[in-house]
Motif scaffolding. Sequence first.
Motif, PDB file in Angstrom:
ATOM      1  N   ASN A 163     -44.237 -23.625 -16.711  1.00 48.22           N
ATOM      2  CA  ASN A 163     -44.589 -22.366 -16.045  1.00 48.22           C
ATOM      3  C   ASN A 163     -43.734 -22.151 -14.806  1.00 48.22           C
ATOM      4  N   THR A 164     -43.779 -20.952 -14.284  1.00 43.86           N
ATOM      5  CA  THR A 164     -43.144 -20.659 -13.002  1.00 43.86           C
ATOM      6  C   THR A 164     -44.225 -20.210 -12.042  1.00 43.86           C
ATOM      7  N   ILE A 165     -44.258 -20.838 -10.883  1.00 45.81           N
ATOM      8  CA  ILE A 165     -45.222 -20.371  -9.884  1.00 45.81           C
ATOM      9  C   ILE A 165     -44.469 -19.716  -8.729  1.00 45.81           C
ATOM     10  N   LYS A 166     -45.130 -18.750  -8.145  1.00 44.36           N
ATOM     11  CA  LYS A 166     -44.534 -17.956  -7.080  1.00 44.36           C
ATOM     12  C   LYS A 166     -45.138 -18.440  -5.762  1.00 44.36           C
ATOM     13  N   VAL A 167     -44.321 -18.825  -4.823  1.00 40.16           N
ATOM     14  CA  VAL A 167     -44.857 -19.294  -3.538  1.00 40.16           C
ATOM     15  C   VAL A 167     -44.262 -18.469  -2.395  1.00 40.16           C
ATOM     16  N   TYR A 168     -45.002 -18.417  -1.320  1.00 37.74           N
ATOM     17  CA  TYR A 168     -44.574 -17.643  -0.147  1.00 37.74           C
ATOM     18  C   TYR A 168     -44.525 -18.563   1.074  1.00 37.74           C
ATOM     19  N   PRO A 169     -43.442 -19.295   1.267  1.00 40.65           N
ATOM     20  CA  PRO A 169     -43.378 -20.180   2.442  1.00 40.65           C
ATOM     21  C   PRO A 169     -43.335 -19.387   3.739  1.00 40.65           C
ATOM     22  N   LYS A 170     -44.136 -19.806   4.706  1.00 40.90           N
ATOM     23  CA  LYS A 170     -44.164 -19.108   6.001  1.00 40.90           C
ATOM     24  C   LYS A 170     -43.002 -19.587   6.859  1.00 40.90           C
ATOM     25  N   VAL A 171     -42.340 -18.653   7.509  1.00 43.23           N
ATOM     26  CA  VAL A 171     -41.194 -18.984   8.362  1.00 43.23           C
ATOM     27  C   VAL A 171     -41.400 -18.311   9.715  1.00 43.23           C
ATOM     28  N   LEU A 230     -34.394 -29.896   3.469  1.00 45.06           N
ATOM     29  CA  LEU A 230     -34.098 -28.639   2.802  1.00 45.06           C
ATOM     30  C   LEU A 230     -35.182 -28.290   1.798  1.00 45.06           C
ATOM     31  N   PHE A 270     -38.307 -26.097   2.431  1.00 46.71           N
ATOM     32  CA  PHE A 270     -38.270 -24.670   2.193  1.00 46.71           C
ATOM     33  C   PHE A 270     -38.358 -24.374   0.715  1.00 46.71           C
ATOM     34  N   LEU A 271     -37.567 -25.130  -0.039  1.00 50.03           N
ATOM     35  CA  LEU A 271     -37.473 -24.838  -1.463  1.00 50.03           C
ATOM     36  C   LEU A 271     -38.814 -24.982  -2.150  1.00 50.03           C
ATOM     37  N   LEU A 272     -39.622 -25.927  -1.680  1.00 54.13           N
ATOM     38  CA  LEU A 272     -40.920 -26.139  -2.292  1.00 54.13           C
ATOM     39  C   LEU A 272     -42.012 -25.347  -1.593  1.00 54.13           C
ATOM     40  N   GLY A 273     -41.631 -24.621  -0.561  1.00 54.95           N
ATOM     41  CA  GLY A 273     -42.638 -23.833   0.138  1.00 54.95           C
ATOM     42  C   GLY A 273     -43.588 -24.692   0.925  1.00 54.95           C
TER      43      GLY A 273
END
Lengths: 321, 80
Positions: free
Chosen positions: B12-20, B41, B44-47
């Motif tokens: 599956n693909t999950i959508k994540v929104y990492p806070k910056v 690094l 960020f990539l993993l949120g």
Amino acid sequence: MATKKPYLFAPKEASLGALKTISTSQFVSSDYGTILSGSDYAYSSSISADFLLENHDDSKIRALKNTLNSYRYLSNHYTFSSSYGDKSQQTMRLVSIPSIFYGSSIKKGSISCKWYVTGTLIAELQDIKRNGELIQIGPSGSNGSGSVAGVVLYNEGFLLLTGSWSLHNTYTDTFESDLTYYPPAWKYYMNTGSNGDYLTPSSSFDIEFDGLNYIQTLTMMAHAEKGELNHSNNPTYVKYDPNIKTTSTGSSFLVENSDKEIKNILKTDYIDIEPKFEKITYISQIGIYDDNKNLIAIAKLANPVRKRQTDNFIFKMKLDI
Amino acid sequence: MKKFTENDIFVNTIKVYPKVRFFIHSGTVLFNDTRNSGVLLNDFLLGATGENPSPVPAGVIITEDGEYLLTEDGTFIIIE
């Protein structure tokens, strides 16, 4: 400890192509086949802000012309040259955010830009319409509230701030290199200076946003059916009895003693009554095998799970790939 | 119609929104409330942007996979 970073290199070949940083004399004096190395590759990534004065015609902005115009359908403020101004001539602040900070794109509507003067919020921008317009939303009653101060390119990671109205009644600072004192305005956003003359220590800035990132995951199920996986070869699975030898060994064999009794670990509230025997195991880890029965991974549980003969479990394992 | 079986593997693909968050003051930029002395690094990539990403020890290189790699004379050693 010697640390090596990736670096540019190019051997001297008949094509006579050379890296820009190699001098002509060094190139000429080198034999064919010599590897000429250049500088290290950049190994960091940073947010940057460019201040562009009036009539700048800056190449960075010109490079964004087609991109900006492609978002015209969202808002006329994106238009490169319109009644809202010509972006190649307007005084503006261009904030560049490398994609390593957000992933695929910045989440639409999540951006918030705040400007503080000596710790007090004097203005805040948000994309409340989620169309890329950065609108000043507060504090309530502040000068320019409700006006569009710039646009944001969500997919590309740029903020273009052109708002030139004064954000404070009394505070001024050296936001431009001419050292003249100007009132704060969005076109000066993120200006902190780089030396003693230009520092603006009264101002601080805050940018917050959410990135958008897609992560591939792989999910597997491991089944522990009723009546299965209730035996263990762990030495503690059998009852300890000093009178019974655990194993018999010889020069060519090792035999487990079949007389060893399985330990009954069924919980009971009474100390004088032995509960009815039941085979119980605690599942602590799950092995993942490939098609050829090679163990390729082990998943461990945070807490072992008690498995009675009547229990039926499905373990769900998820892996980011 | 696909009937799922016990040994199926789901991708599956999950959508994540990492806070910056960037906080800028007097020539200093704080990334996610931490002065940036080196951030993994893949945080960020993993949120998984933490409040206090651990600083990177001197001489250690981080790959894009987020692995710490120690280089000495071109030999890569993975440290845990």
